[in-house]
Write a protein that holds these residues in place. Structure first.
Motif: not given
Length: 468
Positions: A124, A87, A130-131, A152, A126, A122
């Motif tokens: 929260e 984050d 996010n990439t 994904d 993870r 995909e």
């Protein structure tokens, strides 16, 4: 203007401190790590404060202890309420990438090949990666069809060859995309080795052959009797001890392979012009016992389980050398964020020890050790707490209140319990007091294992943590 430093964070599973050449193991074959260690800061007292995969991963990504997050045993699905490592990185312009064994989503004990456990959707769960996100299933097997991963979708994608090799290829392919990018990346690689199924069929032949004729010494603290405090994962059954030589050989072979893959990663960074501007961290989630103190595996306060390697390098920005400062798993997030010039969230319980790297100082940072019960099932009676310093290990069992004290600087194999020695009464009291102060700081009231099952977990999903 130069971009922020990149981050490459690599961690093994089951690589204990003394399993590599750079930490004195003459039987190890780790030339790449040995060379890297000579140019890095090598911490001599890094510990995995709760030597299990899920508690380690939760502590790494939140900077908190398991008794705060509720991630007290393996194969629990973590709560998403935390401010995480990724984050902070993502909010500061980093691409965030993860490949490997996640250990924070599976919620069905032992169902490694069920996509409900191995595929992390995909969003929260993870935790800010996010990439790119590649989650490998969490079995101890490293060849297809038992080794597979997800990107994904729930579709099972099978590793080509040995899983750590393939995982490294995926990572290098992504690294190549940053050769001409003006955006910094933070990539985490979580290898399942060398803690895989100890079978020659689960290791590439060329690495097993290196150790095929090697005889590994029996540790002085080896015991033919099971530790009475051991859970079912830590006890030997039947003729298990007869396989210890093969287990050690497989572990050494997997470590040699891990070394080669680490070398490939650093070579790729150099090839793409990324090496000098990348902060590189190498460590391990836990060690292994191999029969020491009558135990098969980790989840205990002995050094074979908690004492892990920790190497950190950032081009020429950090000096090299060995450092005796203690470093615990929750300390890693705040330390790395600080080294990257990023603010540390006030939710973090770990300590920023970046000054030890920047200035080469050594200072007191005693590490709280936590054992909250069996490795992956619920059951009372195996709980313990401890404190690891640069010189001593103090530990106490909840059941019976048994104290133990080892002077690690004189007693490497922790065979001489000093807790009843009057000469060390003051040391025992000091360490015990320090341990309880650290426990108080994080609200740890030394509960039975069943407390967490009752109060923060439902169907192996953490519904409530004790801090946020």
């Amino acid at each position: 203007m130069p971009i922020r430093p990149n981050l490459l964070f690599v961690y093994a599973n089951g690589l204990r401190y003394d399993a590599s050449g750079f930490n004195g193991n003459e039987l190890a074959y780790t030339p790449c790590l040995d060379a890297f260690a000579r140019e890095s800061i090598c911490f001599e007292n890094a510990v995995s404060g709760q030597p299990l995969e899920t508690p380690f991963a939760a502590a790494l990504f939140t900077g908190k202890y398991s008794v705060e997050t509720g991630a007290v045993i393996n194969e629990l699905r973590i709560s998403t309420e935390h401010v995480t490592f990724a984050d902070v990185l993502g909010n500061n312009g980093y691409d965030t990438l993860f490949f490997g064994r996640w250990h924070l989503y599976a919620a069905q004990l032992g169902h490694y090949y069920n996509t409900k456990n191995s595929y992390v959707p995909e969003g929260e769960y993870r935790l800010g990666f996010n990439t790119a996100f590649g989650s490998f299933n969490e079995s101890g097997e490293f060849f297809a069809p038992k080794s597979y991963y997800h990107l994904d979708s729930p579709a099972k994608l099978y590793s080509k060859g040995f899983e750590p090799d393939f995982q490294t290829e995926l990572a290098i392919e992504k690294l190549s995309e940053y050769e001409k990018s003006d955006k910094p990346f933070a990539m985490f690689l979580s290898y399942g080795s060398p803690s895989g199924t100890p079978s020659p069929d689960n290791v590439p032949k060329e690495y097993y052959d290196i150790f095929r004729s090697t005889l590994f010494p029996v540790s002085p603290n080896h015991s033919e009797k099971n530790d009475p405090h051991a859970d079912i994962w830590s006890r030997f059954f039947g003729k298990d001890r007869n396989d210890l030589e093969i287990w050690k050989r497989c572990s050494a072979a997997m470590t040699a392979n891990l070394d080669a893959n680490f070398g490939k990663l650093t070579d790729a960074l150099k090839k793409y012009g990324l090496f000098d501007n990348t902060l590189i961290v190498f460590t391990s989630s836990k060690g292994e016992m191999f029969g020491s103190h009558g135990r098969r595996s980790a989840n205990i306060f002995y050094d074979e389980a908690v004492h892990v390697p920790l190497l950190i390098k950032h081009g020429s920005r950090l000096s090299s050398g060995r450092n005796k400062t203690c470093v615990n798993t929750p300390d890693i997030m705040p330390t790395v964020l600080s080294l990257l010039g990023l603010a540390v969230p006030d939710t973090v319980s770990g300590k920023d020890i970046s000054s030890a790297l920047i200035n080469g100082h050594e200072f007191e940072n005693d590490c709280l050790l936590i054992g909250t019960g069996p490795a992956a099932i619920w059951g009372d009676g195996r709980e313990w707490r401890g404190l690891r310093t640069s010189e001593y290990t103090y530990a106490v069992y909840l059941s019976g209140g048994e104290d133990l004290l080892f002077k690690n600087s004189d007693d490497r194999f922790q065979m001489n319990d000093l807790s009843k020695n009057e000469e060390y009464a003051d040391v025992l009291k000091l360490l015990k007091d320090k341990m309880h102060t650290k426990m108080d700081d994080i609200g740890d009231t030394f509960e039975k294992n069943s407390f967490y099952k009752k109060n923060c977990v439902s169907k192996r999903k953490i519904k409530k943590s004790f801090s946020s």
